[in-house]
Design a protein around this motif. Structure first.
Motif, PDB file in Angstrom:
ATOM      1  N   THR A   1       0.731  -1.107   0.104  1.00 24.86           N
ATOM      2  CA  THR A   1      -0.011   0.362  -0.059  1.00 24.86           C
ATOM      3  C   THR A   1       0.753   1.161   0.139  1.00 24.86           C
ATOM      4  O   THR A   1       0.506   2.240  -0.554  1.00 24.86           O
ATOM      5  N   SER A   2       2.037   1.269   0.570  1.00 26.51           N
ATOM      6  CA  SER A   2       3.192   2.322   0.633  1.00 26.51           C
ATOM      7  C   SER A   2       4.307   1.796   0.869  1.00 26.51           C
ATOM      8  O   SER A   2       4.720   0.592   1.171  1.00 26.51           O
ATOM      9  N   PRO A   3       5.444   2.689   0.198  1.00 25.60           N
ATOM     10  CA  PRO A   3       6.756   2.246   0.349  1.00 25.60           C
ATOM     11  C   PRO A   3       7.084   1.986   2.089  1.00 25.60           C
ATOM     12  O   PRO A   3       7.835   1.024   2.230  1.00 25.60           O
ATOM     13  N   VAL A   4       6.693   2.637   2.959  1.00 20.63           N
ATOM     14  CA  VAL A   4       7.117   2.329   4.170  1.00 20.63           C
ATOM     15  C   VAL A   4       6.421   1.202   4.548  1.00 20.63           C
ATOM     16  O   VAL A   4       7.324   0.188   5.310  1.00 20.63           O
ATOM     17  N   GLU A   5       5.381   0.761   4.171  1.00 22.07           N
ATOM     18  CA  GLU A   5       4.617  -0.433   4.755  1.00 22.07           C
ATOM     19  C   GLU A   5       5.422  -1.536   3.906  1.00 22.07           C
ATOM     20  O   GLU A   5       5.614  -2.598   4.584  1.00 22.07           O
ATOM     21  N   GLY A   6       5.758  -1.341   2.742  1.00 22.59           N
ATOM     22  CA  GLY A   6       6.482  -2.261   2.051  1.00 22.59           C
ATOM     23  C   GLY A   6       7.718  -2.731   2.484  1.00 22.59           C
ATOM     24  O   GLY A   6       7.899  -3.948   2.625  1.00 22.59           O
ATOM     25  N   ILE A   7       8.381  -1.788   3.053  1.00 21.57           N
ATOM     26  CA  ILE A   7       9.791  -1.923   3.309  1.00 21.57           C
ATOM     27  C   ILE A   7       9.632  -2.597   4.993  1.00 21.57           C
ATOM     28  O   ILE A   7      10.346  -3.535   5.160  1.00 21.57           O
ATOM     29  N   ALA A   8       8.800  -2.159   5.767  1.00 23.22           N
ATOM     30  CA  ALA A   8       8.745  -2.673   7.135  1.00 23.22           C
ATOM     31  C   ALA A   8       8.101  -4.085   7.305  1.00 23.22           C
ATOM     32  O   ALA A   8       8.855  -4.783   7.923  1.00 23.22           O
ATOM     33  N   ASP A   9       7.425  -4.413   6.259  1.00 23.87           N
ATOM     34  CA  ASP A   9       6.825  -5.989   5.996  1.00 23.87           C
ATOM     35  C   ASP A   9       8.195  -6.866   5.500  1.00 23.87           C
ATOM     36  O   ASP A   9       8.304  -7.934   6.141  1.00 23.87           O
ATOM     37  N   TYR A  10       9.032  -6.034   4.482  1.00 19.83           N
ATOM     38  CA  TYR A  10       9.904  -6.939   4.152  1.00 19.83           C
ATOM     39  C   TYR A  10      11.177  -7.217   5.120  1.00 19.83           C
ATOM     40  O   TYR A  10      11.497  -8.034   5.369  1.00 19.83           O
ATOM     41  N   VAL A  11      11.381  -6.133   6.088  1.00 15.10           N
ATOM     42  CA  VAL A  11      12.321  -6.252   7.235  1.00 15.10           C
ATOM     43  C   VAL A  11      12.049  -7.451   8.029  1.00 15.10           C
ATOM     44  O   VAL A  11      12.775  -8.190   8.377  1.00 15.10           O
ATOM     45  N   ARG A  12      10.566  -7.643   8.383  1.00 14.09           N
ATOM     46  CA  ARG A  12       9.997  -8.713   9.001  1.00 14.09           C
ATOM     47  C   ARG A  12      10.202 -10.152   8.354  1.00 14.09           C
ATOM     48  O   ARG A  12      10.557 -10.922   9.059  1.00 14.09           O
ATOM     49  N   SER A  13       9.589  -9.894   7.104  1.00 14.28           N
ATOM     50  CA  SER A  13       9.615 -11.517   6.566  1.00 14.28           C
ATOM     51  C   SER A  13      11.067 -11.970   6.185  1.00 14.28           C
ATOM     52  O   SER A  13      11.149 -13.157   5.614  1.00 14.28           O
ATOM     53  N   HIS A  14      12.015 -11.024   6.004  1.00 11.88           N
ATOM     54  CA  HIS A  14      13.076 -11.738   5.370  1.00 11.88           C
ATOM     55  C   HIS A  14      14.386 -11.611   6.441  1.00 11.88           C
ATOM     56  O   HIS A  14      15.570 -11.535   6.038  1.00 11.88           O
ATOM     57  N   ASP A  15      14.049 -11.397   7.762  1.00 12.98           N
ATOM     58  CA  ASP A  15      15.085 -11.406   8.817  1.00 12.98           C
ATOM     59  C   ASP A  15      16.118 -10.418   8.582  1.00 12.98           C
ATOM     60  O   ASP A  15      17.366 -10.890   8.812  1.00 12.98           O
ATOM     61  N   ILE A  16      15.630  -9.313   8.199  1.00 16.53           N
ATOM     62  CA  ILE A  16      16.879  -8.101   7.929  1.00 16.53           C
ATOM     63  C   ILE A  16      17.515  -7.603   9.392  1.00 16.53           C
ATOM     64  O   ILE A  16      16.442  -7.423   9.940  1.00 16.53           O
ATOM     65  N   ASP A  17      18.638  -7.350   9.125  1.00 12.52           N
ATOM     66  CA  ASP A  17      19.265  -7.012  10.716  1.00 12.52           C
ATOM     67  C   ASP A  17      19.676  -5.450  10.191  1.00 12.52           C
ATOM     68  O   ASP A  17      20.391  -4.886  11.249  1.00 12.52           O
TER      69      ASP A  17
ATOM     70  N   VAL B   1      10.357   4.866   7.755  1.00 11.87           N
ATOM     71  CA  VAL B   1      11.073   3.817   8.015  1.00 11.87           C
ATOM     72  C   VAL B   1      11.594   3.828   9.474  1.00 11.87           C
ATOM     73  O   VAL B   1      11.669   2.774  10.055  1.00 11.87           O
ATOM     74  N   LEU B   2      12.211   5.024   9.662  1.00  7.94           N
ATOM     75  CA  LEU B   2      12.986   5.151  10.850  1.00  7.94           C
ATOM     76  C   LEU B   2      11.979   4.729  12.196  1.00  7.94           C
ATOM     77  O   LEU B   2      12.588   4.390  13.223  1.00  7.94           O
ATOM     78  N   ARG B   3      10.667   5.354  11.847  1.00 10.11           N
ATOM     79  CA  ARG B   3       9.762   5.018  12.992  1.00 10.11           C
ATOM     80  C   ARG B   3       9.210   3.690  13.033  1.00 10.11           C
ATOM     81  O   ARG B   3       8.514   3.372  14.091  1.00 10.11           O
ATOM     82  N   SER B   4       9.157   2.876  12.113  1.00  8.30           N
ATOM     83  CA  SER B   4       8.619   1.931  11.899  1.00  8.30           C
ATOM     84  C   SER B   4       9.307   0.421  12.146  1.00  8.30           C
ATOM     85  O   SER B   4       8.744  -0.493  12.217  1.00  8.30           O
ATOM     86  N   VAL B   5      10.544   0.572  11.976  1.00 10.93           N
ATOM     87  CA  VAL B   5      11.277  -0.963  12.310  1.00 10.93           C
ATOM     88  C   VAL B   5      12.164  -0.666  13.306  1.00 10.93           C
ATOM     89  O   VAL B   5      12.400   0.187  13.991  1.00 10.93           O
ATOM     90  N   ASP B   6      12.460  -2.123  14.038  1.00 13.52           N
ATOM     91  CA  ASP B   6      13.252  -2.179  15.313  1.00 13.52           C
ATOM     92  C   ASP B   6      14.669  -2.433  14.822  1.00 13.52           C
ATOM     93  O   ASP B   6      15.402  -2.472  15.865  1.00 13.52           O
ATOM     94  N   VAL B   7      15.183  -2.588  13.483  1.00 13.12           N
ATOM     95  CA  VAL B   7      16.564  -2.811  13.606  1.00 13.12           C
ATOM     96  C   VAL B   7      17.288  -1.627  13.052  1.00 13.12           C
ATOM     97  O   VAL B   7      16.566  -0.697  12.833  1.00 13.12           O
ATOM     98  N   PRO B   8      18.836  -1.473  13.101  1.00 16.43           N
ATOM     99  CA  PRO B   8      19.299  -0.212  12.889  1.00 16.43           C
ATOM    100  C   PRO B   8      19.034   0.088  11.302  1.00 16.43           C
ATOM    101  O   PRO B   8      18.934  -0.367  10.560  1.00 16.43           O
ATOM    102  N   VAL B   9      18.898   1.454  11.274  1.00 15.63           N
ATOM    103  CA  VAL B   9      18.719   2.157   9.759  1.00 15.63           C
ATOM    104  C   VAL B   9      19.905   2.992   9.716  1.00 15.63           C
ATOM    105  O   VAL B   9      20.136   3.917  10.558  1.00 15.63           O
ATOM    106  N   LEU B  10      20.705   3.003   8.546  1.00 12.81           N
ATOM    107  CA  LEU B  10      21.603   3.756   8.169  1.00 12.81           C
ATOM    108  C   LEU B  10      21.307   4.755   7.087  1.00 12.81           C
ATOM    109  O   LEU B  10      20.953   4.226   5.844  1.00 12.81           O
ATOM    110  N   THR B  11      21.093   6.034   7.061  1.00 11.90           N
ATOM    111  CA  THR B  11      20.618   6.715   6.125  1.00 11.90           C
ATOM    112  C   THR B  11      21.845   7.577   5.500  1.00 11.90           C
ATOM    113  O   THR B  11      22.943   7.727   5.798  1.00 11.90           O
ATOM    114  N   VAL B  12      21.768   7.460   4.059  1.00 10.66           N
ATOM    115  CA  VAL B  12      22.998   7.987   3.217  1.00 10.66           C
ATOM    116  C   VAL B  12      22.565   9.263   2.524  1.00 10.66           C
ATOM    117  O   VAL B  12      21.432   9.206   1.916  1.00 10.66           O
ATOM    118  N   LYS B  13      23.494  10.138   2.231  1.00 11.36           N
ATOM    119  CA  LYS B  13      23.151  11.393   1.413  1.00 11.36           C
ATOM    120  C   LYS B  13      23.642  11.097  -0.126  1.00 11.36           C
ATOM    121  O   LYS B  13      24.584  10.267  -0.227  1.00 11.36           O
TER     122      LYS B  13
END
Ligand code: ATP
Ligand code: MG
Length: 157
Positions: A106-122, A145-157
């Motif tokens: 439904t949205s990029p954030v939703e898709g990313i957060a689901d993917y983190v959970r379903s693919h064991d993303i660390d 994404v920063l608000r909705s996942v529990d794993v570390p997020v590295l943001t890049v410029k």
């Protein structure tokens, strides 16, 4: 310690390409590590099933589910092909696995957060800005994404 499953959410922006470089720098020496280059296709960007039914001139309000499914699959396959091209250009001599993927959500954030959970993303490595990069501050997808996942997020410029 190294990260085993790194997600690089990819929207074809230069920022996301920089994110892939960083992810490959982190995972490159480890054959067991896997970098997932993944594009979210927002379902709102797909053709409206009702309009499609008109275009296909079917007598039904919706095209048959198989046609719709086929169109969705081909949109996802195109996104994977684009990501795979970038991977081939970028991976150099990285030892890690690198896979291209695409999901419809439904949205990029939703898709990313689901993917983190379903693919064991660390770890998520993503652009701070994306295709809408003219305004200041951080983009709406990276912020979400920063608000909705529990794993570390590295943001890049
Ligand atoms: P906004 O969208 O609010 O105008 P922006 O486009 O500058 O801001 P974001 O959309 O937050 O910034 O993009 C930041 C990062 O999020 C991108 O570099 C990319 O890594 C990721 N991203 C954005 N959209 C998608 C998407 N559809 N699929 C996968 N990753 C995405
Ligand atoms: Mg954006």
């Amino acid at each position: 310690m190294y990260f085993k499953n790194i997600l690089v959410p990819y929207d074809e922006s230069e920022h996301a390409k920089s994110a892939l470089h960083i992810a490959l720098g982190l995972a490159g020496p480890y054959p067991e590590a896997k970098v997932h280059v993944m594009t979210v296709i927002p379902s709102s960007s797909l053709p409206d099933p009702t309009l499609m039914a008109n275009a296909l001139e079917t007598p039904y309000a919706m095209p048959d589910p198989e046609s719709y499914e086929r169109i969705m699959r081909s949109v996802a396959e195109n996104a994977c092909t684009d990501a795979q091209r970038l991977i081939d250009e970028t991976r150099d001599d990285a030892q890690c696995q690198v896979v291209a993927d695409a999901v419809i959500a439904t949205s990029p954030v939703e898709g990313i957060a689901d993917y983190v959970r379903s693919h064991d993303i660390d770890l998520v490595v993503m652009g701070r800005r994306g295709l809408g990069a003219l305004r200041g501050m951080i983009g709406s997808v990276s912020f979400g994404v920063l608000r909705s996942v529990d794993v570390p997020v590295l943001t890049v410029k």
